[in-house]
Scaffold this motif. Structure first.
Motif, mmCIF file in Angstrom:
data_model
loop_
_atom_site.group_PDB
_atom_site.id
_atom_site.type_symbol
_atom_site.label_atom_id
_atom_site.label_comp_id
_atom_site.label_asym_id
_atom_site.label_seq_id
_atom_site.Cartn_x
_atom_site.Cartn_y
_atom_site.Cartn_z
ATOM 1 N N SER A 7 0.830 -1.208 0.000
ATOM 2 C CA SER A 7 0.000 0.000 0.000
ATOM 3 C C SER A 7 0.864 1.258 0.000
ATOM 4 O O SER A 7 1.960 1.293 0.578
ATOM 5 N N TYR A 8 0.344 2.277 -0.682
ATOM 6 C CA TYR A 8 0.957 3.596 -0.778
ATOM 7 C C TYR A 8 -0.142 4.542 -1.254
ATOM 8 O O TYR A 8 -1.034 4.116 -2.003
ATOM 9 N N LEU A 43 13.095 8.498 -4.688
ATOM 10 C CA LEU A 43 13.114 7.975 -3.310
ATOM 11 C C LEU A 43 12.384 8.933 -2.366
ATOM 12 O O LEU A 43 12.929 9.408 -1.379
ATOM 13 N N ASP A 44 11.131 9.201 -2.661
ATOM 14 C CA ASP A 44 10.330 10.139 -1.877
ATOM 15 C C ASP A 44 9.354 9.409 -0.957
ATOM 16 O O ASP A 44 8.271 9.891 -0.670
ATOM 17 N N TYR A 45 9.744 8.236 -0.500
ATOM 18 C CA TYR A 45 8.910 7.416 0.375
ATOM 19 C C TYR A 45 9.760 6.849 1.499
ATOM 20 O O TYR A 45 10.999 6.885 1.449
ATOM 21 N N ALA A 66 3.289 -1.743 3.967
ATOM 22 C CA ALA A 66 2.946 -0.328 3.753
ATOM 23 C C ALA A 66 4.195 0.539 3.607
ATOM 24 O O ALA A 66 5.196 0.334 4.305
ATOM 25 N N PHE A 67 4.117 1.476 2.695
ATOM 26 C CA PHE A 67 5.102 2.541 2.546
ATOM 27 C C PHE A 67 4.360 3.857 2.719
ATOM 28 O O PHE A 67 3.144 3.930 2.518
ATOM 29 N N ALA A 68 5.093 4.920 3.097
ATOM 30 C CA ALA A 68 4.478 6.222 3.307
ATOM 31 C C ALA A 68 5.320 7.298 2.625
ATOM 32 O O ALA A 68 6.542 7.135 2.492
ATOM 33 N N PRO A 69 4.699 8.397 2.200
ATOM 34 C CA PRO A 69 5.477 9.501 1.635
ATOM 35 C C PRO A 69 6.408 10.077 2.685
ATOM 36 O O PRO A 69 6.081 10.093 3.879
ATOM 37 N N LYS A 70 7.571 10.566 2.251
ATOM 38 C CA LYS A 70 8.461 11.275 3.181
ATOM 39 C C LYS A 70 7.800 12.591 3.568
ATOM 40 O O LYS A 70 7.167 13.229 2.731
ATOM 41 N N PRO A 71 7.958 12.960 4.839
ATOM 42 C CA PRO A 71 7.370 14.259 5.258
ATOM 43 C C PRO A 71 8.103 15.427 4.632
ATOM 44 O O PRO A 71 9.165 15.354 4.168
#
Length: 71
Positions: A7-8, A43-45, A66-71
């Motif tokens: 998931s992303y 590599l923005d996650y 799960a992966f998430a966007p970088k803040p």
């Protein structure tokens, strides 16, 4: 054959052990055992990669990663 669901928030390519294996938010086939998963470039996650031991899954009960966007 094993199954994973990565998931992303957006659709991204999913690489399993360095090979393009599908897209995020879709059911993906994987081999049994230890797998390295990432979303490629840019590599923005986060995290940069996940290592998971994929075993005992079915298409109706895939391993969820799960992966998430970088803040």
């Amino acid at each position: 054959m094993e199954w994973v669901f990565v998931s992303y928030p957006r659709v991204r390519d999913v690489y399993i052990d360095g090979r393009l294996s599908g897209r995020t938010n879709e059911l993906l086939a994987a081999r049994e055992g230890e797998q390295e998963l990432d979303l490629g470039r840019p590599l923005d996650y986060r995290p940069r990669r996940r290592i998971a031991v994929v075993t005992g899954t079915t298409s109706s009960t895939p391993m969820r990663i799960a992966f998430a966007p970088k803040p």
